[in-house]
Motif scaffolding. Structure first.
Motif, PDB file in Angstrom:
ATOM      1  N   ALA A  31      84.891  -7.303 -23.404  1.00  0.00           N
ATOM      2  CA  ALA A  31      85.058  -6.328 -24.423  1.00  0.00           C
ATOM      3  C   ALA A  31      83.319  -6.357 -25.146  1.00  0.00           C
ATOM      4  O   ALA A  31      82.776  -4.984 -25.425  1.00  0.00           O
ATOM      5  CB  ALA A  31      85.867  -6.504 -25.585  1.00  0.00           C
ATOM      6  N   LYS A  32      82.977  -7.382 -25.488  1.00  0.00           N
ATOM      7  CA  LYS A  32      81.585  -7.412 -26.030  1.00  0.00           C
ATOM      8  C   LYS A  32      80.558  -7.041 -24.956  1.00  0.00           C
ATOM      9  O   LYS A  32      79.401  -6.250 -25.320  1.00  0.00           O
ATOM     10  CB  LYS A  32      81.183  -8.733 -26.796  1.00  0.00           C
ATOM     11  CG  LYS A  32      80.042  -8.958 -27.351  1.00  0.00           C
ATOM     12  CD  LYS A  32      79.934  -7.931 -28.721  1.00  0.00           C
ATOM     13  CE  LYS A  32      78.713  -8.153 -29.408  1.00  0.00           C
ATOM     14  NZ  LYS A  32      78.773  -7.045 -30.641  1.00  0.00           N
ATOM     15  N   GLN A  33      80.725  -7.717 -23.882  1.00  0.00           N
ATOM     16  CA  GLN A  33      79.567  -7.204 -22.676  1.00  0.00           C
ATOM     17  C   GLN A  33      79.568  -5.906 -22.290  1.00  0.00           C
ATOM     18  O   GLN A  33      78.609  -5.227 -22.572  1.00  0.00           O
ATOM     19  CB  GLN A  33      79.922  -8.017 -21.446  1.00  0.00           C
ATOM     20  CG  GLN A  33      79.026  -8.000 -20.529  1.00  0.00           C
ATOM     21  CD  GLN A  33      77.416  -8.260 -20.752  1.00  0.00           C
ATOM     22  OE1 GLN A  33      77.255  -9.364 -21.009  1.00  0.00           O
ATOM     23  NE2 GLN A  33      76.740  -7.522 -20.890  1.00  0.00           N
ATOM     24  N   THR A  34      80.716  -5.024 -22.448  1.00  0.00           N
ATOM     25  CA  THR A  34      80.831  -3.673 -22.216  1.00  0.00           C
ATOM     26  C   THR A  34      80.340  -2.825 -23.093  1.00  0.00           C
ATOM     27  O   THR A  34      79.381  -1.922 -22.936  1.00  0.00           O
ATOM     28  CB  THR A  34      82.395  -3.270 -21.911  1.00  0.00           C
ATOM     29  OG1 THR A  34      83.062  -3.983 -21.005  1.00  0.00           O
ATOM     30  CG2 THR A  34      82.549  -1.833 -21.751  1.00  0.00           C
ATOM     31  N   GLN A  35      80.574  -3.236 -24.502  1.00  0.00           N
ATOM     32  CA  GLN A  35      79.859  -2.849 -25.436  1.00  0.00           C
ATOM     33  C   GLN A  35      78.128  -2.653 -25.600  1.00  0.00           C
ATOM     34  O   GLN A  35      77.608  -1.751 -25.728  1.00  0.00           O
ATOM     35  CB  GLN A  35      80.308  -3.303 -26.750  1.00  0.00           C
ATOM     36  CG  GLN A  35      79.739  -2.442 -28.043  1.00  0.00           C
ATOM     37  CD  GLN A  35      80.164  -3.434 -29.350  1.00  0.00           C
ATOM     38  OE1 GLN A  35      79.919  -4.527 -29.492  1.00  0.00           O
ATOM     39  NE2 GLN A  35      80.677  -2.493 -30.408  1.00  0.00           N
ATOM     40  N   ILE A  36      77.824  -4.064 -25.076  1.00  0.00           N
ATOM     41  CA  ILE A  36      76.246  -4.292 -25.231  1.00  0.00           C
ATOM     42  C   ILE A  36      75.829  -3.320 -24.098  1.00  0.00           C
ATOM     43  O   ILE A  36      74.816  -2.806 -24.279  1.00  0.00           O
ATOM     44  CB  ILE A  36      76.161  -5.552 -25.191  1.00  0.00           C
ATOM     45  CG1 ILE A  36      76.319  -6.535 -26.453  1.00  0.00           C
ATOM     46  CG2 ILE A  36      74.267  -5.874 -24.792  1.00  0.00           C
ATOM     47  CD1 ILE A  36      76.236  -7.948 -26.159  1.00  0.00           C
ATOM     48  N   LEU A 425      69.946  -5.289 -29.872  1.00  0.00           N
ATOM     49  CA  LEU A 425      70.891  -5.512 -28.725  1.00  0.00           C
ATOM     50  C   LEU A 425      70.328  -6.779 -27.651  1.00  0.00           C
ATOM     51  O   LEU A 425      71.637  -7.406 -27.017  1.00  0.00           O
ATOM     52  CB  LEU A 425      71.116  -4.259 -27.835  1.00  0.00           C
ATOM     53  CG  LEU A 425      71.680  -2.949 -28.183  1.00  0.00           C
ATOM     54  CD1 LEU A 425      71.233  -1.740 -27.697  1.00  0.00           C
ATOM     55  CD2 LEU A 425      73.222  -3.111 -28.630  1.00  0.00           C
ATOM     56  N   SER A 426      69.197  -6.686 -27.580  1.00  0.00           N
ATOM     57  CA  SER A 426      68.730  -7.993 -26.805  1.00  0.00           C
ATOM     58  C   SER A 426      69.240  -9.291 -27.381  1.00  0.00           C
ATOM     59  O   SER A 426      69.495 -10.344 -26.755  1.00  0.00           O
ATOM     60  CB  SER A 426      67.357  -7.753 -26.674  1.00  0.00           C
ATOM     61  OG  SER A 426      66.850  -8.982 -25.764  1.00  0.00           O
ATOM     62  N   ASP A 427      69.106  -9.238 -28.784  1.00  0.00           N
ATOM     63  CA  ASP A 427      69.574 -10.374 -29.529  1.00  0.00           C
ATOM     64  C   ASP A 427      71.027 -10.747 -29.482  1.00  0.00           C
ATOM     65  O   ASP A 427      71.621 -11.703 -29.142  1.00  0.00           O
ATOM     66  CB  ASP A 427      69.298 -10.391 -31.089  1.00  0.00           C
ATOM     67  CG  ASP A 427      67.593 -10.577 -31.258  1.00  0.00           C
ATOM     68  OD1 ASP A 427      67.005 -11.023 -30.361  1.00  0.00           O
ATOM     69  OD2 ASP A 427      67.459 -10.084 -32.277  1.00  0.00           O
ATOM     70  N   GLN A 428      71.895  -9.716 -29.347  1.00  0.00           N
ATOM     71  CA  GLN A 428      73.333  -9.582 -29.174  1.00  0.00           C
ATOM     72  C   GLN A 428      73.765 -10.338 -27.804  1.00  0.00           C
ATOM     73  O   GLN A 428      74.674 -11.125 -27.483  1.00  0.00           O
ATOM     74  CB  GLN A 428      73.874  -8.384 -29.302  1.00  0.00           C
ATOM     75  CG  GLN A 428      74.030  -7.780 -30.841  1.00  0.00           C
ATOM     76  CD  GLN A 428      74.863  -6.537 -30.820  1.00  0.00           C
ATOM     77  OE1 GLN A 428      75.872  -6.348 -30.310  1.00  0.00           O
ATOM     78  NE2 GLN A 428      74.235  -5.652 -31.706  1.00  0.00           N
TER      79      GLN A 428
END
Length: 478
Positions: A31-36, A425-428
């Motif tokens: 889920a988080k990877q898709t969002q990023i 986004l890079s930090d995330q």
């Protein structure tokens, strides 16, 4: 960040530990990877869009600047042409009237050049300290001469202090090594003669000509005193302080280059004509530049369909209010009244807005009918260039887009926000990668520990089974 190497099949349990851990980690990460990923794609598209829009606006701004050039305006209502450019050039403004003029240049306006008495010691001759006063047209220009000055340092002091006033100095040395300080002015016309006082040895009366082969002690005007330009226009005598003659003929500027040759002197013919063809070309250039900008804005704003025609693909500014505000600001200039006069809006020149595309269309037939009205060419020039630096169409259009393209403007602010988002986004992503690595290591350790325990339990079970099998065998033998 790379995940740790996972074992394949558990030696003790027989389970596919690597596959189990990978599935659990991917489920946690998905889920988080898709969002990023989606946010990064959108953000990158917007950054590119901001750059494209700023480039398009800058190109449009450059086109406006070139069309509105004061030195070579593209919207000159009239063209002035000299039949003898070596004698004089001619330019016109929007107040000119078509016609021809016969011009004879009797003499050019000259400036003042004066020389001091000669100094036998040359450029290193000592000059007394004090204040050197250079007077011209009732204005005094003071130059401080310090102690231990020489003729050369005095020259340098004059050039440093008076360059902005059009006054310069140099040293002329004759074959005997004697030097004179020569002071020149860029101001032309009668009465602009230089006078120098205040320092002994450098007193010069520029109203007195030195003549040829002057004695060493003489000083004064070199090559005569300053004079006005003298010319005739259609036989009428005209004088001018400058070789740029304005006001003699309404709307016409004459740039004198040399004296008319011959006896009697030959006249140069100046022709002033309406610039209908040039104006049409310039209006078309404006329309083309505007339409190029609108095409870019629409491309960056309008969503499109994918190759299969099923999915809608957003553009950089789809749903964004900035392009709408920009278009509104630009179109408000197009519909606002002009700088005054009978020509008020573009539609009077045959320039209309296409209601379907928003682009401008230029009807040259309608333009030709408008230009048939006497004096309209000057009105076109006034409409685009204005009566001052702010009220022409080109200036007002430039002002409308300046808030978007200027340094620190709206597009720069938007880009800063998008760059900050990109870093975030890079930090995330880095944090998510670290979490994946840690979770993979944790789950791998747990499943390996379980596999070890299962292996131990299997070994114990096998030992017990073997023990009972041995007992049963002994009983059978007895």
């Amino acid at each position: 960040m790379a995940s740790p190497i996972l074992p394949g099949t558990g030696l003790g349990s027989g389970l596919q530990i690597g596959e189990i851990v990978t599935a659990l980690v991917n489920a946690d990460k998905s889920a988080k990877q898709t969002q990023i990923t989606n946010l990064t794609k959108t953000n990158t598209l917007k950054i590119s869009g901001v750059g494209s829009l700023k480039s398009a606006l800058t190109a449009f701004q450059t086109a406006l600047t070139n069309l509105g050039s004061k030195t070579n305006t593209a919207f000159a209502g009239f063209t002035a042409t000299s039949g003898t450019p070596s004698i004089l050039g001619a330019t016109s403004d929007n107040t000119a009237v078509a016609g021809t003029y016969s011009v004879v240049v009797n003499n050019l306006a000259t400036s003042s050049k004066v020389a001091s008495a000669s100094f036998a010691g040359g450029a290193t001759s000592a000059i007394p300290s004090g204040t050197l006063k250079i007077s011209q047209n009732g204005t005094d220009y003071n130059v401080t001469i310090p102690a231990s000055a020489t003729l050369q340092s005095t020259r340098d002091a004059i050039n440093t202090a008076q360059a902005s006033n059009g006054i310069s100095a140099n040293i002329v040395t004759d074959s005997n090594g004697a030097s004179r300080l020569v002071i020149s002015s860029t101001k032309t016309g009668s009465g602009s003669d230089l006078k120098v006082s205040g320092i002994a040895g450098l007193v010069i009366d520029g109203t007195q000509p030195m003549g040829t082969n002057p004695p060493a002690s003489s000083s004064g005007a070199v090559n005569g005193v300053a004079t006005d330009a003298s010319l005739t226009i259609d036989g009428l005598a005209v004088t001018s302080k400058s070789n740029t003659v304005t006001g003699a003929v309404s709307g016409l500027t004459l740039n004198l280059a040399s004296v008319s040759p011959g006896t009697p002197p030959a006249a140069a013919t100046v022709t002033v004509a309406t610039n209908t063809t040039g104006l049409q070309t310039s209006i078309q250039s404006f329309v083309d530049s505007y339409n190029t900008l609108m095409k870019t804005i629409n491309t960056l704003s309008k969503a499109t369909q994918d190759a299969d025609g099923k999915l809608t693909v957003s553009a950089a500014f789809t749903g964004d209010s900035m392009p709408r505000s920009l278009i509104s600001d630009i179109r408000s200039v197009l519909t606002a009244p002009g700088a005054g006069g009978p020509l008020a809006v573009l539609s009077q020149l045959g320039v209309m807005t296409d209601r379907n595309t928003g682009n401008l269309a230029f009807d040259t037939t309608a333009f030709g009918k408008t230009m048939a009205t006497n004096g309209m060419s000057g009105q076109v020039q006034q409409f685009f260039n204005g009566t001052d630096a702010t009220n022409g169409l080109l200036a007002r259009m430039g002002k409308a887009i300046t808030p978007y393209v200027q340094t620190g403007g709206l597009l720069d602010q938007r880009n800063t926000g998008l760059q900050n988002m990109s870093k975030n986004l890079s930090d995330q992503q880095a944090a998510l990668d670290l979490r994946v690595t840690n979770l993979t290591a944790t789950l791998t350790a747990k499943y390996n520990a379980m596999d070890l325990l299962v292996g131990q339990m299997k070994a114990t079970g096998n030992n017990i089974t073997s023990f009972f099998n041995t007992l049963n065998a002994q009983k059978s033998n007895n």
